[in-house]
Write a protein that holds these residues in place. Structure first.
Motif, short mmCIF file in Angstrom:
data_model
loop_
_atom_site.label_atom_id
_atom_site.label_comp_id
_atom_site.label_asym_id
_atom_site.label_seq_id
_atom_site.Cartn_x
_atom_site.Cartn_y
_atom_site.Cartn_z
N ARG A 107 0.83 -1.22 0.00
CA ARG A 107 0.00 0.00 0.00
C ARG A 107 0.86 1.26 0.00
O ARG A 107 0.50 2.27 -0.58
N ALA A 108 1.99 1.23 0.67
CA ALA A 108 2.86 2.40 0.74
C ALA A 108 3.61 2.62 -0.58
O ALA A 108 3.92 3.76 -0.94
N VAL A 109 3.90 1.55 -1.29
CA VAL A 109 4.67 1.63 -2.52
C VAL A 109 3.80 1.99 -3.72
O VAL A 109 4.28 2.61 -4.67
N MET A 110 2.52 1.64 -3.69
CA MET A 110 1.67 1.82 -4.86
C MET A 110 1.62 3.24 -5.41
O MET A 110 1.72 3.42 -6.62
N PRO A 111 1.47 4.28 -4.60
CA PRO A 111 1.44 5.63 -5.19
C PRO A 111 2.74 6.02 -5.91
O PRO A 111 2.71 6.62 -6.97
N VAL A 112 3.86 5.64 -5.33
CA VAL A 112 5.15 5.94 -5.95
C VAL A 112 5.31 5.12 -7.23
O VAL A 112 5.76 5.63 -8.26
N ALA A 113 4.92 3.86 -7.18
CA ALA A 113 5.02 3.00 -8.35
C ALA A 113 4.08 3.48 -9.46
O ALA A 113 4.43 3.44 -10.64
N PHE A 114 2.90 3.97 -9.09
CA PHE A 114 1.98 4.52 -10.08
C PHE A 114 2.60 5.76 -10.75
O PHE A 114 2.51 5.93 -11.96
N ALA A 115 3.22 6.62 -9.95
CA ALA A 115 3.88 7.80 -10.50
C ALA A 115 5.00 7.40 -11.46
O ALA A 115 5.17 8.02 -12.53
N ALA A 116 5.76 6.36 -11.11
CA ALA A 116 6.82 5.88 -11.99
C ALA A 116 6.22 5.34 -13.29
O ALA A 116 6.75 5.59 -14.37
N ALA A 117 5.12 4.60 -13.19
CA ALA A 117 4.46 4.07 -14.39
C ALA A 117 3.98 5.21 -15.27
O ALA A 117 4.15 5.18 -16.50
N LEU A 118 3.40 6.23 -14.69
CA LEU A 118 2.92 7.38 -15.45
C LEU A 118 4.08 8.09 -16.13
O LEU A 118 3.99 8.48 -17.31
N ALA A 119 5.20 8.25 -15.43
CA ALA A 119 6.38 8.87 -16.03
C ALA A 119 6.89 8.06 -17.22
O ALA A 119 7.26 8.63 -18.26
N LEU A 120 6.90 6.74 -17.09
CA LEU A 120 7.33 5.89 -18.20
C LEU A 120 6.38 5.99 -19.39
O LEU A 120 6.81 6.02 -20.55
N LEU A 121 5.08 6.06 -19.12
CA LEU A 121 4.10 6.22 -20.20
C LEU A 121 4.32 7.53 -20.94
O LEU A 121 4.29 7.59 -22.17
N LEU A 122 4.54 8.60 -20.20
CA LEU A 122 4.76 9.91 -20.82
C LEU A 122 6.09 9.96 -21.57
O LEU A 122 6.17 10.57 -22.64
N LEU A 123 7.10 9.31 -21.05
CA LEU A 123 8.38 9.23 -21.76
C LEU A 123 8.20 8.48 -23.09
O LEU A 123 8.73 8.90 -24.12
N GLY A 124 7.45 7.39 -23.06
CA GLY A 124 7.17 6.65 -24.30
C GLY A 124 6.42 7.51 -25.30
O GLY A 124 6.71 7.48 -26.52
N ALA A 125 5.47 8.32 -24.83
CA ALA A 125 4.72 9.21 -25.72
C ALA A 125 5.64 10.26 -26.32
O ALA A 125 5.52 10.61 -27.50
N LEU A 126 6.58 10.76 -25.52
CA LEU A 126 7.54 11.75 -26.03
C LEU A 126 8.43 11.13 -27.11
O LEU A 126 8.66 11.72 -28.16
N VAL A 127 8.95 9.94 -26.84
CA VAL A 127 9.78 9.24 -27.83
C VAL A 127 8.98 9.01 -29.11
O VAL A 127 9.47 9.23 -30.22
N ASP A 128 7.73 8.60 -28.97
CA ASP A 128 6.89 8.38 -30.15
C ASP A 128 6.70 9.68 -30.92
O ASP A 128 6.79 9.70 -32.14
N ARG A 129 6.44 10.76 -30.22
CA ARG A 129 6.20 12.05 -30.88
C ARG A 129 7.45 12.50 -31.64
O ARG A 129 7.35 13.05 -32.73
N LEU A 130 8.63 12.27 -31.07
CA LEU A 130 9.87 12.68 -31.72
C LEU A 130 10.18 11.86 -32.97
O LEU A 130 10.80 12.36 -33.90
N HIS A 131 9.73 10.60 -32.99
CA HIS A 131 10.07 9.70 -34.10
C HIS A 131 8.89 9.37 -35.02
O HIS A 131 9.05 8.58 -35.93
N ARG A 132 7.75 9.96 -34.76
CA ARG A 132 6.54 9.62 -35.54
C ARG A 132 6.62 10.22 -36.94
O ARG A 132 6.92 11.39 -37.11
N ALA A 133 6.31 9.40 -37.90
CA ALA A 133 6.19 9.87 -39.28
C ALA A 133 4.73 10.26 -39.51
O ALA A 133 3.85 9.88 -38.74
N ALA A 134 4.50 10.98 -40.57
CA ALA A 134 3.11 11.33 -40.89
C ALA A 134 2.33 10.05 -41.18
O ALA A 134 2.85 9.10 -41.75
N GLU A 135 1.10 10.02 -40.75
CA GLU A 135 0.26 8.84 -40.98
C GLU A 135 -1.13 9.28 -41.37
O GLU A 135 -1.54 10.42 -41.13
#
Length: 183
Positions: A107-135
């Motif tokens: 229970r104590a770790v879940m909020p921190v782990a959720f924040a880490a998961a959210l940061a990883l999701l946003l990092l993936g979205a940034l990487v995708d945005r930088l490398h995305r071709a027109a579609e």
């Protein structure tokens, strides 16, 4: 635990709402489709576990996603699934770790782990945005974003019920999940 999650997965895989929600994610305009699919895969992974990859992948391949977008959207779906492993109490990895380390307070770790998961999701979205071709765009969906509230409500209900059972009976959260999910 496996049986309990199997009950949840079976119900979700047959759900029209889950299929409609997934189709709505795929039908988003190219600028926000990756993030929508990633967030949707993360949410689906919480109730479908490994079945989420199958479900989202099938929707992308047979669905309305343009062929030039399928590869990057599959990467988004994989990222969405993988980040669920960081924090979800409905995940077998979380249960194994909490059982292997009884002194660990999940229970104590879940909020921190959720924040880490959210940061990883946003990092993936940034990487995708930088490398995305027109579609190419996909046909719009008749669904509204509110279709996803039903899925989120189910996930929240399952997690709250599992937490309530765990607190009420003073058992680990994994036991609460095992007892609450079939109901």
């Amino acid at each position: 635990f496996f049986l309990a999650l199997g009950c949840l997965r079976d119900a979700a895989e047959r759900s029209r709402t889950v299929r409609r929600s997934g189709a709505h994610l795929v039908a988003q305009p190219p600028a926000r489709r990756y993030l929508a699919v990633t967030a949707g895969a993360h949410l689906f992974a919480m109730i479908l576990s490994y079945g989420a990859i199958d479900l989202v992948g099938a929707m992308l391949v047979r669905g309305r996603a343009a062929p030039d977008a399928v590869r990057r959207l599959l990467m988004g779906a994989y990222r969405g699934f993988a980040t669920m492993n960081c924090w979800s109490p409905l995940n077998i990895m979380t249960v194994v770790v909490s059982a292997a380390v009884p002194a660990a307070n999940l229970r104590a770790v879940m909020p921190v782990a959720f924040a880490a998961a959210l940061a990883l999701l946003l990092l993936g979205a940034l990487v995708d945005r930088l490398h995305r071709a027109a579609e190419s765009a996909t046909p719009p969906s008749a669904e509204r974003w509110t279709i996803h509230l039903r899925i989120a409500a189910i996930v929240a209900l399952v997690m709250a019920t599992a937490e309530a059972v765990a607190l009420l009976f003073a058992v680990p959260l994994a036991t609460g999940v095992t007892a609450a999910v079939p109901a």
